[in-house]
Motif scaffolding. Structure first.
Motif, PDB file in Angstrom:
ATOM      1  N   CYS A  93       0.983  -1.050  -0.052  1.00 27.01           N
ATOM      2  CA  CYS A  93      -0.014  -0.085  -0.092  1.00 27.01           C
ATOM      3  C   CYS A  93       0.958   1.211   0.054  1.00 27.01           C
ATOM      4  O   CYS A  93       0.513   2.067  -0.585  1.00 27.01           O
ATOM      5  N   ILE A  94       2.006   1.150   0.735  1.00 26.01           N
ATOM      6  CA  ILE A  94       2.886   2.545   0.709  1.00 26.01           C
ATOM      7  C   ILE A  94       3.402   2.958  -0.773  1.00 26.01           C
ATOM      8  O   ILE A  94       3.347   4.041  -1.052  1.00 26.01           O
ATOM      9  N   GLY A  95       3.615   1.569  -1.198  1.00 24.12           N
ATOM     10  CA  GLY A  95       4.263   1.810  -2.861  1.00 24.12           C
ATOM     11  C   GLY A  95       3.228   2.357  -3.742  1.00 24.12           C
ATOM     12  O   GLY A  95       3.505   3.386  -4.387  1.00 24.12           O
ATOM     13  N   LEU A  96       1.986   1.774  -3.748  1.00 26.64           N
ATOM     14  CA  LEU A  96       1.126   2.047  -4.609  1.00 26.64           C
ATOM     15  C   LEU A  96       0.539   3.426  -4.416  1.00 26.64           C
ATOM     16  O   LEU A  96       0.378   4.199  -5.292  1.00 26.64           O
ATOM     17  N   GLY A  97       0.479   3.748  -3.157  1.00 27.87           N
ATOM     18  CA  GLY A  97      -0.042   5.075  -2.666  1.00 27.87           C
ATOM     19  C   GLY A  97       1.152   6.264  -3.108  1.00 27.87           C
ATOM     20  O   GLY A  97       0.622   7.356  -3.686  1.00 27.87           O
ATOM     21  N   GLY A  98       2.392   5.920  -2.672  1.00 28.63           N
ATOM     22  CA  GLY A  98       3.247   6.900  -2.838  1.00 28.63           C
ATOM     23  C   GLY A  98       3.562   7.291  -4.450  1.00 28.63           C
ATOM     24  O   GLY A  98       3.515   8.214  -4.938  1.00 28.63           O
ATOM     25  N   LEU A  99       3.402   6.182  -5.347  1.00 26.31           N
ATOM     26  CA  LEU A  99       3.405   6.639  -7.083  1.00 26.31           C
ATOM     27  C   LEU A  99       2.168   7.244  -7.263  1.00 26.31           C
ATOM     28  O   LEU A  99       2.240   8.254  -8.086  1.00 26.31           O
TER      29      LEU A  99
END
Length: 280
Positions: A93-99
């Motif tokens: 979720c951190i990765g998806l949200g950051g992008l």
């Protein structure tokens, strides 16, 4: 075509964040996120869910599914109001949200919460958890409580506004005539709290604590970015809202030729990633 609404929930120990996306005619729109505080995760989840649906005029029949992440997500064992629920790894979720927030195709995504987690994210690939550091919001609160007698972030920020780091930190030009990075000897830290003065005020100490936390997170993030040949580092999590964050990370941008980004809704990066995963 009926609107398809996916809800994302990030369950902390006492704070829960919630957001939604609705997709209509192929167009995906973010529903403004919010957070609530409560004494336990379950109360926090249901409080957030009720407030979010009420503010946005949503009925249970409008919601297709609920995506749940965060350290408290395991407390939700029977779904929410019989809606389909799915639990997701926080680092994805951190990765998806950051992008999504940065509109980048790849970057190092940093989640600054109680501690700090780093993720390498690339569009259309699974994010990679890189590790992190125990230095984060918990460090800021713990040291401030012990050294300043306060544990409210807003008060610590306000106190730090008039602080002077020269009464706290040892700078490169204090110990060397050599300018390691031209033009930055007076700003580059040799040792956090390495030059603390007997005359240092609470304001100085507050700024020193904030600066130490952000510089530690910043340098760990720079090392990770260099390992992937990147300059883009996206900062998310509650600590991004501390008023001194922008100044500290901009200084690191200039010193190390990096690109730290604090996007809009940065504190909701993880929960936005959770909701996005449900839209795939």
């Amino acid at each position: 075509m009926k609107k398809k609404i996916v809800i994302g929930i990030d369950v902390g120990g006492s704070t829960t964040k919630i957001v939604g996306f609705h997709t209509e005619d192929g167009v995906r729109t973010l529903i403004d996120p919010l957070f609530v505080r409560a004494t336990d995760p379950i109360t926090s989840v249901y409080g957030a869910f009720g407030k979010f649906t009420d503010i946005n005029g949503l009925a249970l029949s409008d919601i297709e599914k609920v995506m749940i992440t965060g350290v408290g997500s395991t407390c939700i064992t029977s779904g929410i109001y019989s809606l389909p629920c799915e639990t997701l790894p926080e680092f994805r979720c951190i990765g998806l949200g950051g992008l999504y927030l940065s509109k980048l195709n790849q970057a190092i995504i940093v989640s600054m919460g109680t501690g700090t987690a780093l993720v390498y994210a690339q569009k259309e690939k699974e994010p990679v958890y890189l590790g992190g550091t125990g230095v984060g919001g918990g460090t800021l609160m713990g040291l401030s409580k012990k050294m300043l007698g306060m544990d409210t972030v807003d008060h610590i920020e306000e106190l730090a506004k008039t602080g002077d780091l020269h009464n706290i930190d040892l700078k490169i030009n204090d110990i060397s005539r050599q300018d390691i990075i031209p033009g930055f000897a007076d700003r580059m830290t040799a040792s956090n709290f390495g030059n603390i003065s007997d005359l240092a005020t609470k304001n100085d100490i507050a700024l020193g604590i904030i600066n130490m936390v952000f510089e530690t997170v910043g340098m760990v993030s720079i090392f990770a970015a260099r390992n992937y040949g990147l300059q883009d580092i996206v900062l998310t999590g509650n600590l991004t809202r501390v008023m001194q964050a922008a100044e500290v990370f901009e200084a690191l941008n200039q010193m190390f030729d990096m690109h730290f980004i604090i996007p809009k809704h940065s504190q909701f990066g993880t929960v936005i990633g959770a909701a996005l995963a449900g839209c795939e």
